[in-house]
Each structure stands twice: as C-alpha cells, then as structure tokens.
Design a protein around this motif. Structure first.
Motif, short mmCIF file in Angstrom:
data_model
loop_
_atom_site.label_atom_id
_atom_site.label_comp_id
_atom_site.label_asym_id
_atom_site.label_seq_id
_atom_site.Cartn_x
_atom_site.Cartn_y
_atom_site.Cartn_z
N PHE C 228 0.69 -0.91 0.27
CA PHE C 228 -0.10 -0.31 0.04
C PHE C 228 0.76 1.03 0.30
N GLY C 233 -0.16 4.81 -1.65
CA GLY C 233 -1.09 5.52 -0.78
C GLY C 233 -1.40 6.10 0.24
N ARG C 236 -2.44 9.45 -2.47
CA ARG C 236 -3.73 9.60 -2.33
C ARG C 236 -5.12 9.84 -2.22
N LEU C 239 -8.28 8.15 -1.31
CA LEU C 239 -8.32 6.61 -0.78
C LEU C 239 -8.96 7.17 0.96
N ASN C 296 -9.71 0.42 1.10
CA ASN C 296 -10.65 1.01 -0.30
C ASN C 296 -9.78 0.91 -0.75
N TRP C 297 -8.25 1.04 -0.63
CA TRP C 297 -7.01 0.58 -1.62
C TRP C 297 -7.61 -1.01 -2.20
N LYS C 298 -7.84 -1.75 -1.59
CA LYS C 298 -7.76 -3.28 -1.48
C LYS C 298 -9.57 -2.94 -2.10
N ASN C 299 -9.79 -3.03 -2.57
CA ASN C 299 -11.31 -2.16 -2.71
C ASN C 299 -12.37 -2.74 -2.25
#
Lengths: 421, 421, 421, 421
Positions: C228, C233, C236, C239, C296-299
């Motif tokens: 991440f 991460g 961004r 996110l 969030n980054w991992k959906n």
C-alpha cells in the motif's frame, strides 16, 4: 476661532483619506486579510470617531452622536473588559455599510467645520490642540490604509493593482554608499516644546552620549539583500536572534515579504502589481529580525534611534513621501553625494533601529483615553525613524518615533547600516 | 434533448438562489463569520462552478471557462495538496467582485440552456443525471446560504433582519406528544434505484432489524428545553457525553445557539431579528451533544436513522419547508393527532439521530471528483433526517441522509425523542 | 464470604501489574510522553484507588483512606468542575513517590483481603460484583501500561528494550487468506446476562440483520501494508476520509506508528527494541483512518462490529495474548486453515470495525461514578474487537467492545478486511 | 598548569551543584513543570556537557566522550535544524538514568582534574578562560536549579518543602525608604577588561549620559504591593502596558506568582513551603509588566540599567545571596541607612530595569558555539541587575546583566523604584 490655516488643514487632510480610497472596489473596503491590517472602511470610520469622541462630544454644544453602534464599533481605545470590539474581527463588520460610513464622515465634518468657526470658544486652544492630534492620527491611518491595502491585494489570487505601474524605473544605477561619522559626545534629543506639534513619546528632550559610530550614507538595497539570500543568510543560525530564527523557521520565511522568484529573477508585489525587482532600490518589508541578521552578515549593526536622530540634525525634511505618488521606495542617484552627506534619510522606508521603544526621561502620557495612545506600547517594540514612501510629508519630524513589533513586515521597513568606530 | 421539465427545473432552481439574495446588502455577500459558514457570493459562484466543471467542460463543445481564477477560487472539491483555496479564507475573496460573479452565473446559465436544448446529444443521459445532481447540490447551498446568513447577521452588532417578522405567532398552544411504536422486525431501508433520484449515500437498499422502540409523535419544544435548562441540565456532568461536556465548558455554552435571556424572558435571534421565544415551537440550533444530554435527562434516547426511516414510511412529504417562507420552525397544533400519527416529521428542523454517518452495504462512491461528494465525510459525523424550514421541499426524501459534526449548531437542528420498549 | 476463587483471582490479577513493572527503571515509572499515555506509577495507583473508592470506603467498616492527596491525584472519574487532576499532567506527579504508591497498593490489598474473607457480609454480592469490575479495570490498565511504556520507550533517544528480543521469528511464511461468508439473516448480538461477567456496554442483547458479506480468514500483514505504501497510498487523497487526510498531512504520517526505513528495509520499534519488520506478521499501530484507506485501496471495507461478532460465534477464545509473552503480533501459519475457518480472530491485534461506538438498545449505564465508565465515550469513537497480544486472555469476550478515537495509533490496532457479497 | 586556586574553584563550584540536590527525592530530578524550567537531572548533565564539549574534546588528548547520546541530549546550544533536543521535552528524558548522569559528572570531573594539572599545556590560557566561563555557567544553572525546583514543588499537590522553615522571620519592621540622587552627567558603564572575568554582554565599556534621577534606597516590599492589589491595581487598565494587560487577563493573574490568600491573610509558597507573607520583605516573583504597573501606580518608573549601575559604583558587593541559605528575600533593617545610602542593591531579588537587553557599542559575541551564549537573546528581553537570594555571591558583578522575557515570573524578580528629578 481656530486659525483659518488649521481649518483648511482639517479639510485637506480629511480629503486625502477619501482620495486614497478612490482606486478601491466596493468589496475592498471591508477586507482584513490579517489581524494587524484593518479594512479601509474601518479606517475611514475610526478616524472620524476620533473627532466625535474627543472634540465634538466634549466641546460642541448639543452634539448628538451619529450612531451608538458606530461609537462602539469604531473605537480602538477603551480596553476595559468586554467593551472593545475585537480587532481581528474588523473585517466582519458588514453593517454599517460603506454608504453609512461615508455619511458619518460628512456628518462629523459638518459639525467640525461649525465648531472650528466658532468665535471665542472658551476651549479654543484645547480644540485646536486635539484637532491637530486628530489630523496626525488620520495621517497615520492614511499610511496604514495603503500598507493594509497592499497586503490585502497581495492576498488576492488575481493580484490586483492599486495604481498603474510607473515607467522605466528599472534603469537605475547602483548608489555608492560611504560611511559617515556621527559626532561623538553629548547631544540633546527629543522634541523641544517650542518647535510645534509632536507626540507625547518624543518628550521630554534630554541628553544622550553618542559613542564613536558611523552610519551608511544610503539605505541597503534589494541587490545587497539578494546577496545575503544567495549567501545562505536565511539558513545560517549564527546570524540570527534566537526569537528571529524561530520566527523565520516557523513561518518558512526565506525572503522579504513581497518578493517572489520567477525563473531566475526576483519579482516583488507592489501597489502597481507584480514588478521585476529593482536591485538598486532600497530593500523593504523586512522584519527587525531580518534587518538585524543582514547587519550581522555585513559585520555591522543597526543604528540606535539617537544615532539616527543626531545624524539627521542638519538635514532638511524632503524625500520620497506619499506626495510623490510613487508609493514605492526609489533608488538613490548612482553618484556618491557630493559632500558625503546622507541620502534617503527621510521617506522611502522606515529605518529599523536597535532601540527598544521606551519612555524618555520625564515622559508624561496624555491624560485620559488619549493616554492610551503611545505609552502603553512601550514594550517589545522597536523604534523606526524617517518615514516612508506612503507617509504624508507633513506628518514627519526628526524626532518622530514610529514603533512596531520585531515580527512586523507589512510596513515599508528597511535598513541603514551602522558600525562602531 | 433533455426533457423540457428538466430544463425548466434548471431555470427555476437557479433563480431561487438569486431570490434568496435579494434582502442582502452589498457587504453581506462577502461575509464569513466562522469557518463553517461560506459567504453568499461564494455560494453563488461555487454552485455555478459545479455546472461548468462537471457538465460544460466535458460535454459542451468548444466551451471556454469563464475565468481560470474562478475555476480555482470556487472549487471545493479537489483536495490535492496545495491546490485547494482554503475554506476559512472564503470571506477574504474581494476579487472577483459580486458583479463578476453574477456575470459568471449568466454566462454559465446561457451555456447550460444551449446544451440542454441540443437534440440527440450523445451524452444526453449523463448530462441529465449530472444536471440533477447539480441542482440538488444548489439546493443544499440554498439552505446553507440561509443558515450562514443567519449566523453572519447574528454576529453583527446591529442584529439586522433578513425578512420582516411574521405576526402573532406567539399565541400557539402546547402540542401533546404521544409515544408511537415502530414495528419490530426486519425492514428494508435505503433508496431503491427505481424510485428516482437519490445521492450515493442512500444506496444500496438493505435490510435492518428494528428492535422494540417508540418515537415521540412531536418534536421537543423550546418549552421542554427551557425546563432542561432550569433543571441545571448544562451543569450536570452525568447527562453529557465526555466530548460534549468538554465542548460546552470550553465554549461556555449554556443554551441553544441563538437564545438570549433578557430580564425573565428568553428571546431568540431569527431571520426576522430578535424575537420572544415561542415555547411551543420546536427547539432548534442544538449540537448533537445538547440533543443527547436532553434525551438522557428525559430518560429517553435519540432514535437511530433507521427507526426514523421506518417510522416515516407511510407518511406523505409535506411540512414547514423553505416554500412556506416562515424560515423558522413552527409549533404543531395543540391537539394530539387524531390517529396518533406523527407530526413534524418533515420540515421544521433536521432531527439528530444517534446513527454515525457510515456507508451502507454495497455503497459505491460516485466516480471521480463527484466521488469526493459524500463518502469521504463518513467519520465522526451524525446523521440527521427530515429536512428543515429552510430546505427546499423538492430536495427532501424519506431516505435522505444529512450529516454534521456533533459540534454543529448553526443548522436548524432539533430533537425527536425515542425510548426502548 | 466471597468465593475462594474470587479471592485468588484478586491476588493473581493484582500481582500481574507488579510483574509487568519489573523491567522498568525508576525514572520510567513517571514518564508520560503524550497525553493519551499515563505513567506506570499512575496506573499502579489508579487501579488501587478504584478498590479504595468503590469497595473499601462504602463497605469496609472503619476503613480510613490511605491519603487524601492520593484520593485526589489518582481519581480519573469525577469530572465535576475543578476537582479532577488534569490528565496531561500525570507525568508531573513527582510526589507521592513510587515507594509511597507501592505502600498504597499493599495497604489496600491487605484491607481487600480482610474484606473478601468476611463471612456473611450483608453486601457480599455487591462486593463480589464490583471486585470483578475492579479486576477487569486493572487488566485494562495492564494492557495500557504496556502500550504506554512502548510509546514512552520509543520516545527515548536511547530506544531501550522492555524485554529481550525473541529469536528467529523472521523465518515466517506468508499466510494465504481466503474469504469466508458470514451467514446472512437475523442474529442475536450482545451479552446474555446468564453467561457471566460483561461490561454495561455489551447489553442489552438484541437482534441485528447481517446483509451478505465475507470476512478475510486472516489479518492483513505488514507485507500487504508495505505494498500500500509502495503504491503511494499515503499520497492518494481519493482513498482517504476527509478527516483522515487532514490528520496524516498535518502530522506528516507516511507509515504505521513504529515503522522506520533504514536503507532499503523497514524496521519497527517493538517492546524488544528496533527489529527488522516481519512482512508476514499482522500490521499494527494504525489509526482507523489508515485502516480505512488501506481497505479502500483493496476495494474492500472494514467489517461492522456485528459482522465480526457473528463470525466469531463458533470459535474458541485462544490466541496470542499477554500470556504468550510475545508482546507482539505473530504471523499465522502459512497454510490456509483446513476448513477455511478464521485465524487470528482473538489476540494479536485489536481489529478496527467501521462501527461507531454507540449504545445498544436498552443500554443502561452503571449507576453513580461507575456510570462514567463507558457510556460517556459513545461519540466519535470506533469499536475494535478481539483483543491484542498485550491483552490478558481472561479479560476478553466475543461480545467485548473496545473503542478508540479514529486518530489513535499507540494501541496494537490492525485490520481484517470485509467485502460485500 | 592552571593555577591551584582555579583548580580548587572548579572542585568547589562543581560540588555546590550536588549539594543543592541533596534535599531532592529521586522523582524530583526529572521534573519539568513548565517549558522554562529544566529538570535538576538535566542541569547536572548539561553543565557537565559544557566542560566535555568546550574543554575536554578540543584540548584533552585522546579524550573519549562519555556517551554519544548524552552529547546530544544535554546540549542546549547547537540550533541547527533538527539536531537540538527540544527544550519542552527535557522532563521526558527517562534514560539516561540519574545514576548514569552522576557517573557522567565523575567521569568528566576526573578528566578535568587531570587536564587542569598538566604542566605547560600549550593551551593553558584558553583552558583557564573557558573553565572560568564553564564555572560561571554552572553557577547560573545552580540558581536555575533552585528557581525551577521551587516552581516544580509549587506544582505538586502536596506542596513539599525543599528546606525547613527559618524561624521568627515575621517580626521584621518596616524599612523607611528615601530617594537618593544619581549623579547627573557622563559616566562610564560596562566591564573594563582589566578587572577580571565578565561575560561578553558587559563589553565594551562605554559612556552614557545620566539625566537627573533618584532611586529608592530600598526595594519595594510585599506590604507596598499588597496596597497596590487592594487599590485595584490588577483591574486598572490605564496602569498597564498593552501587552501586560493581555498577559494578566489571559492568565488570570491577580497577585505575584506564589501568593495565595487564605482567609484574610496573604501567604506565599517558598522553598520552605507555604508561609505567612512577611509584609516587610521585598516583593518578588513579578513579571516586568507587574513591576511596571506598580511603578506607574506610584507615579514612578523603573530605573534604567545604567542608572542602577552608576548608583552601585561605590558600594561593596555583599548581601543576601545563596550562601546565607535563606533562599528567600529578607526585610531590610527598619531604620533608614545612616548616610542615606542604598540597601539591598545586591542579593535578595533581581531588579527589573526598563532597559531592553541590547548590545553595547563594540559588543563582540564569543566565537563559535559559545557565541550562542548571550547575543542571540538581545530582543524582547529586559535587563535585571544585582543578583538574588539564590545567586552565588562569587557569580555577581556590578556590570552583570541578567535578562528575561517580560512575562517571566519564576525567578526572584523585584522592584526598586526610580523617579525623574
């Protein structure tokens, strides 16, 4: 009756405040982009309040205040708990409107005109004296109106111009400063009551001993200061006062307030917008800390206010004041002055001195609220001398003591170097 | 072509923003008396920027932005480092002037009108959808324009009136609240995509279990809250959330935001100036903390947002909204509702719920910058339901989720009690 | 008489607090390197005060307080104005000395021992119940004593070790997480009064509806989180929660609290000093904001506390708790669990949930000062589940609700991902 | 070889620091109850660091620093970005322990002893000079150790005593102050290099002009100051500097730092605990602002530092210094001094002057890091003269310039009035 000349002066000075506002748009009048800067509308109202409060109310029969709320909102003097409108919120005074403030000015001016024409008023002398204070007070606010507007405009994304740029000032040549000795020995400083108006802080006149010292014939220039920057001046802790170092690091200060580097060149924001920096013009908008660090870097120091005052004794008060309409410091002629005499002593920039703003022997505060005027600031402020390019010429004296916190940068403040002999 | 009805709605909604500004003086447009409140000029420009940014730029051929600086100054969305104009300084935007902002609105409206009339635009559906979002966005800012103006006027020493006072509203009688059960069991909540427009935060529809609970038929009144004050409610630590206690003590809060005691009587500042408090009208301008402490004092609690939503299911959306022009919550009729049904569910005040603002299962943020819209605030905020007296009626839905920090008091926020059965 | 088992438990739990202090030097006892962390001396005294205040004073005949000043200094409960010693100044309590505090513990323990042995005490049941609360309270402070000491040691220039490093833990292999469905439908959550001790915040038991969702079989690892970071991460904005973005930018946060990059490698500060980061161990010391951004980054998203509780229903409470003496989260076995069941649900790290800490239906605060215990924090805090590597095993339950502000990072806090099905 | 006398002085001065710590408990050594006050452990280590840094490292062959981390933690000089341990966190240095610091002192003292005994050291003169600075530096920290401990003890709920109370000091009688003229005219001030050691800030000697002025023969007393309080001095804005008024209002200051009213009587906290206030003893622990307001109320002013220095010229340096072990200012004899000469000029309290701390003509900072010593504080500080009851007698000179921020109250600071003639 107050002398006709004084009546005319009242009219003239009051008019200047309105003239200075002519380039403003409606929204500009209410702007306060930092705590130290007051909105133009407030300046217009506060200077008017002064005459209402200290002259019309006590001395004009049957005078009625224009408005109770004005009386509260535009008073900056009475500090008794809870009753002073907070300074940082002056920009939040939407009501009264600009129109109402302009009507306030007319109302007070009409009454002042009447009062000044009264024959044999039993308090004529007092009225004359306080009117004179009120007009000097208004002139101070005229200077502030311009320095505050400069700051407010600088904060606008669109960087507006207050007046259009003056032409070809960039062809100036470098002045050649020389060192000029100040005469060692006992000198009298301060204001002699016989020579006309002065503020309370210029009295009593008294003696000081001037130790051997020389002052620079000229102000330090933008070019000089750019060299200081290039030499890493803002990164060399040993040049700085401890409090100054904290100040510049906490606020990420790396150049004078209005400077901006674009590509290889320095620009500065002026009352005519963003301009290429004139390296031969006096550097300005410096804190005391920056002035002091620069002087250290030069192996010099800042003068004391008495060294400056003694140095100015034989000079006449002329220079680049408000009336030149430059509204910006100007380069000195490139040639050394014929007789090795001082240049730029008056006007251009207020010159930081190393003198803390303190009372003179036998200093007496003006009585009452007017007493809040000067004495109460005699702590943690430094004295500046000589006036600036936005000071009205008739406002300045050789004994005039301006003072600001060492952090202040939004005034036209600059440097004249001194060195011990 | 976008349906004629949508075109008309565009025109109508945009007009309302201007109508709401009619009572303002020039200075009022630029006022920002606290960080949370934006100046009317900014609201007018920002809502316009939305259409320029999300519709005209991507979908209108050869569209040119009105001004690059507007584009920067009136954007509240892009949070990338350094590029967002700081919210607390919106009141310092003197330039562009109000006139320029009004020209901006006309310019964008003209282009939108053209675009909405284009036949067979390949992106007609998207344009229609985003236009709808833009109009809801503008309606939100209409509500804010009024709540912000109320706060700004309250901060003026002269306490101006936005509109003249409505008459004889003080003869109201006390409503008699009853407890109404919400049906226990599994219910569906959230917005069903088939039933028209909704924000992303109302989706996906999903199931919740409602445990046994009753809600009050009416909102809590000023009279109820005055009793809480008289009972020492603001001094009894055991009634308060820990963070709430700190908040009221640090800010010396001892009554709802706009209340003021004069002699024996409570007054409140309204959009019609300072008025005698109507004890039978719903209490408003409370933080979540005050609402929660009041509920504790009543041995009740605040409802969850789902208890409210289920309770509202059979009701029609009518009430005291912006369109009544009261601009203030109104007392309910004194008689209990015939069938024991709810009163004041819609309009009057936003009702605090104990539900933290959180994503629903399968919540999907709108893509791109529109995605900044809702999801990013899902932390340390509480959900409010039902709309207020300054919400446009066409803006509200049963599934509509408003949200504010628990410290917020300048919105029309109030209380409907709940109790576990 | 209080059951012998309870008497023994009193002795055992109280002893643990002293054992945990054995590695400390004299100066460490008084350290408070941030507001949230209390000094070990304070923990030792405050947990003792609890028994004096809530048991000995009301129930032991002729009991005399050890010292009036202890009574004031080590009370964290009574928030009435002016009478609470300020939390941020706990590290400034030089007097009483550590010796005096240890004598205080002995004094109170002796009296407790006597009281617990009294036959037929009319308040035996109450004494037993409050003693149980007091011991759970002390276990909470044992966990805090370790997390606070970890932070305090981290702030020391010399980076001391609390215990010597465990060996060869860096040879771990990567666990293979799988998604495990939580059964959709109505479930009961919360503590059933019949099944032993629980805090007030776990009651009343009630029904919730679980919508379709799966949870990860394993905790997210340091390796996952390093990816991440490598993917930008922390830079961004899309996110992050809005409040989270402000938090990490204002505090220059770019990695978990105790991580440090040396050359190419990540290290982390542990209770055994600075160690190479084990990429297969669970990531910990994250704020809610970081956990949420990672999800969030991992959906994915964070689970709700009820999804977690239902998922844990069939599992037995074993794991890497205080008693393993690792004092650090451990990697899971590399193989997927045979039956696809959950790993690391208990112990290792507290798992952030997206559930705001809120009262359950029919929640009743404990009466009196004990009532300050839990309910008053039900605002702007998020629930965490499962216990950590510094939680005493006997302290945890499936219904146990820990809670912290979303900014908190000094607890062993980590991530188990969820995704909507 | 360094003269035997200097060697002895090294030993003696270093011992005093340890003796002053004898009354402390272990926890007291690490206390820092405000930013300005450093913990005793830090004082012990920092004064030792001075000798390691400026003497042993440059001049002792093969000297090895005791510890790299000590070198970092106990340095207060190098302000280069990032490399200075933050002053407000000195109380958070748990490691190194007190024991280690005491070993550090022994280690450095042993090496210094060796070095000072070396015959014909090529740098003997420099070593001697810096050793002298180091011992004066240590004496300054001895004074601070006592003033800081007084403050730290005051902050303890238990109000501990540093030493037992001296007896019957309350039978003092009122001194009768008279005005004594200072001779008008040109005087030399500052330190003459021929007369032994002085700090850089006392040079160069130079001339000043003393205008007509008288100073009070005695310090202002607690009784005098109690009258100021009874006359509403802290509520009368016109007596105060603007910055002083803000300071006392923001901090709710209504009496000297350690005063406390119990019933009808004033008490004050001393190094012997809380004592009844002796009305005839000099008032102390005042900020510059309080001293200035008091002087205004008396229609007097504070002296300049040069008026004080000239007044002290013919007096011998004796008084109530550290060596009397009073550790508190003492009343003067009730009788006027026979010859109308000054009392209490040395010792008792540091006397505030109205002189801003500024460089003398031809001031040269010591080179290198020692140069950080004095010059960098020459801004927004005021000069104090004469030493106090916790100043070592051998530390003081007539030209000695102490300086503090006008807000400082934790030093033994008091008032001698001046009036213009």
């Amino acid at each position: 009756m107050i002398p006709k000349q004084a009546q005319d002066k009242y009219h003239t000075v009051r008019q200047v405040s309105l003239q200075l506002c002519e380039p403003l748009q409606h929204e500009d009048y209410n702007l306060q982009c930092m705590e130290d800067a007051s909105p133009p509308k407030w300046h217009l109202a506060h200077t008017t309040w002064f005459f209402e409060q200290f002259i019309l109310l006590p001395y004009k029969k049957d005078y009625k205040v224009f408005s109770e709320s004005f009386h509260f909102l535009f008073n900056s003097y009475y500090e008794t708990a809870g009753s002073l409108y907070p300074r940082p919120k002056r920009g939040l005074i939407a009501r009264p409107s600009l129109d109402a403030v302009l009507r306030y000015r007319t109302y007070v001016d009409d009454h002042m005109k009447e009062l000044l024409q009264v024959g044999n008023h039993p308090n004529a002398q007092k009225i004359g004296a306080i009117t004179e204070i009120g007009l000097h007070h208004e002139q101070q606010h005229q200077e502030l109106l311009l320095t505050d507007t400069k700051y407010n405009f600088f904060c606008q994304y669109e960087k507006p111009e207050y007046q259009s740029a003056s032409k070809d000032k960039k062809n100036s040549q470098s002045p050649k400063p020389v060192w000029i000795e100040v005469e060692e020995g006992v000198h009298q400083v301060g204001h002699d009551a016989k020579s006309g108006f002065a503020y309370d802080n210029e009295s009593a006149p008294h003696k000081v001993y001037i130790n051997p010292v020389s002052l620079s014939s000229h102000l330090s220039t933008n070019g000089d200061f750019a060299e200081f920057i290039d030499a890493g001046g803002y990164q060399r802790v040993e040049l700085w006062l401890s409090e100054g170092w904290s100040f510049i690091k906490q606020n990420n200060i790396e150049h004078p307030l209005y400077w901006q580097k674009i590509g290889e060149d320095w620009y500065e924001f002026t009352l005519s917008g963003l301009c290429l920096l004139d390296l031969n013009a006096p550097v300005c908008h410096l804190s005391y800390f920056e002035a002091d660090a620069f002087a250290n870097w030069k192996n010099c120091r800042l003068p004391t206010e008495f060294e400056w005052e003694v140095a100015s004794k034989e000079l006449s008060i002329t220079g680049n004041f408000l009336e030149t309409h430059n509204l910006h410091p100007q380069p000195a002629p490139a040639q050394p002055t014929a007789s090795g005499s001082f240049a730029q002593i008056f006007g251009d920039v207020w010159e930081w001195t190393q003198s803390s703003y303190a009372p003179y022997p036998n200093f007496k505060s003006l009585l009452g609220s007017l007493g809040e005027y000067n004495g109460k600031f005699m702590c943690n402020q430094y004295t500046l001398r000589g006036g600036s390019c936005v000071t009205p010429e008739s406002h300045i004296r050789k004994t005039y003591r301006n003072f600001f916190s060492p952090h202040s940068r939004w005034q036209f403040t600059g440097i004249r170097l001194a060195k011990d002999d």
